[in-house]
Design a protein around this motif. Sequence first.
Motif, mmCIF file in Angstrom:
data_model
loop_
_atom_site.group_PDB
_atom_site.id
_atom_site.type_symbol
_atom_site.label_atom_id
_atom_site.label_comp_id
_atom_site.label_asym_id
_atom_site.label_seq_id
_atom_site.Cartn_x
_atom_site.Cartn_y
_atom_site.Cartn_z
ATOM 1 N N VAL A 1 -52.705 57.513 65.976
ATOM 2 C CA VAL A 1 -53.814 56.937 65.210
ATOM 3 C C VAL A 1 -53.578 57.131 63.714
ATOM 4 O O VAL A 1 -53.738 56.196 62.915
ATOM 5 N N LEU A 2 -53.181 58.323 63.319
ATOM 6 C CA LEU A 2 -52.948 58.617 61.903
ATOM 7 C C LEU A 2 -51.788 57.795 61.351
ATOM 8 O O LEU A 2 -51.844 57.322 60.211
ATOM 9 N N GLU A 3 -50.756 57.602 62.159
ATOM 10 C CA GLU A 3 -49.618 56.798 61.707
ATOM 11 C C GLU A 3 -50.013 55.328 61.593
ATOM 12 O O GLU A 3 -49.664 54.659 60.617
ATOM 13 N N ALA A 4 -50.767 54.820 62.564
ATOM 14 C CA ALA A 4 -51.168 53.416 62.551
ATOM 15 C C ALA A 4 -52.071 53.091 61.364
ATOM 16 O O ALA A 4 -52.064 51.965 60.862
ATOM 17 N N THR A 5 -52.834 54.066 60.898
ATOM 18 C CA THR A 5 -53.743 53.861 59.770
ATOM 19 C C THR A 5 -53.141 54.337 58.449
ATOM 20 O O THR A 5 -53.850 54.473 57.452
ATOM 21 N N PHE A 6 -51.837 54.612 58.422
ATOM 22 C CA PHE A 6 -51.070 54.940 57.213
ATOM 23 C C PHE A 6 -51.440 56.279 56.584
ATOM 24 O O PHE A 6 -51.103 56.531 55.423
ATOM 25 N N VAL A 7 -52.113 57.156 57.330
ATOM 26 C CA VAL A 7 -52.510 58.450 56.772
ATOM 27 C C VAL A 7 -51.373 59.458 56.866
ATOM 28 O O VAL A 7 -51.301 60.393 56.075
ATOM 29 N N VAL A 8 -50.483 59.288 57.814
ATOM 30 C CA VAL A 8 -49.267 60.094 57.858
ATOM 31 C C VAL A 8 -48.075 59.166 58.070
ATOM 32 O O VAL A 8 -48.214 58.049 58.584
ATOM 33 N N ASN A 9 -46.927 59.652 57.666
ATOM 34 C CA ASN A 9 -45.671 58.942 57.903
ATOM 35 C C ASN A 9 -44.802 59.813 58.805
ATOM 36 O O ASN A 9 -44.496 60.957 58.450
ATOM 37 N N VAL A 10 -44.442 59.284 59.946
ATOM 38 C CA VAL A 10 -43.617 60.007 60.912
ATOM 39 C C VAL A 10 -42.162 59.624 60.662
ATOM 40 O O VAL A 10 -41.777 58.456 60.800
ATOM 41 N N ILE A 11 -41.371 60.614 60.262
ATOM 42 C CA ILE A 11 -39.961 60.385 59.948
ATOM 43 C C ILE A 11 -39.133 60.901 61.118
ATOM 44 O O ILE A 11 -39.099 62.104 61.388
ATOM 45 N N ARG A 12 -38.484 59.991 61.796
ATOM 46 C CA ARG A 12 -37.735 60.356 63.003
ATOM 47 C C ARG A 12 -36.283 60.679 62.674
ATOM 48 O O ARG A 12 -35.750 60.192 61.671
ATOM 49 N N PRO A 13 -35.644 61.487 63.498
ATOM 50 C CA PRO A 13 -34.267 61.908 63.188
ATOM 51 C C PRO A 13 -33.256 60.776 63.337
ATOM 52 O O PRO A 13 -33.335 59.982 64.262
#
Length: 338
Positions: A224-236
């Motif tokens: 939810v947080l990623e979809a709403t741009f509140v966090v950015n998930v940086i994958r390896p």
Amino acid sequence: MIKRSFWLEKIEKAWRQRSVIWLSGVRRVGKTFLCQSLPTVEYFDCELPRVRKMMEDPESFLGSLGGKRIVLDEIHRLANPSELLKIAADHYPNVQVLATGSSMIGASTKFKDTLAGRKIELWLTPMMSTDLNDFGWPDLGRRFLYGGLPPFFLSEQLPERDFQEWVDSYWAKDIQELFRLERRHSFQRFVELLMLQSGGIFEATKFSRPCEVSRTTISNYLKVLEATFVVNVIRPFSSHRSTEIVAAPKVYAFDTGFVCYHRGWNSLRDEDKGLLWEHFVLNELHAHLQSRNVYYWRDKRGHEVDFVLTPRGQMPIAIECKWSASDFNASNLVSFRK
């Protein structure tokens, strides 16, 4: 009115490719201000009942515009926003449309499928380096501490209350209206903990106990947080070597001001600036690339590269972020190249 030159140029370029632009970004990032700064546009606020009534018949509404440039702000308030934009793209290409609205509308399958190939998506990030110059305040220290939401950055004093009010509004207007999640305390505690460890490795199990929810719920909260741009998930990033660590992502808060607020920082020491600079560089990458395809790299010997870009048909680009040149050590980049 301040003209945000980088973003105005992005909009003009997008309109040369498609007649419909979808402008996304977090609450108070400046979408409405940017829209209203465009020259020769007609602005429609879809939160107003009279405006929504005008658009009940999309063909009549679009046909009356005669090839104008228009802004449809808060378009998610319409009964069927994707239908209106589809009709505009297919039957009224002489009408140039810039639409804003809830980030979750833009992320929905129906919205994406209906408008596939018909729109350009533009992600308005928190203030970047060009914005600082446009606002006449190229002060990175202030940008780090006050954050990149324009009203916060321009505040006369550190806007501590505004940070909490933003979180409360985000819960009420974005999360409750779109997801109807329960357990407000658990969700907001999760947001707080993510801000505190922003830039670190994410392991869902570590959040379950303090947030009093299951690991699955934590994973759903993160989506939810990623979809709403509140966090950015940086994958390896992986080159498929056995020495690489490829399981755990990193999670970055969307804005340095919120990182500082949740850490209780009301002034910055030199040792704080390295982490915030890393966040700012990530924000610059997102603004220029208009993509979340940014990775990090880490191996089992402890070598790590902050960000890795993977341009199509080219070699990966490794980026190390150091606030001070004296802190730079080439060994991480050397290990990455091997």
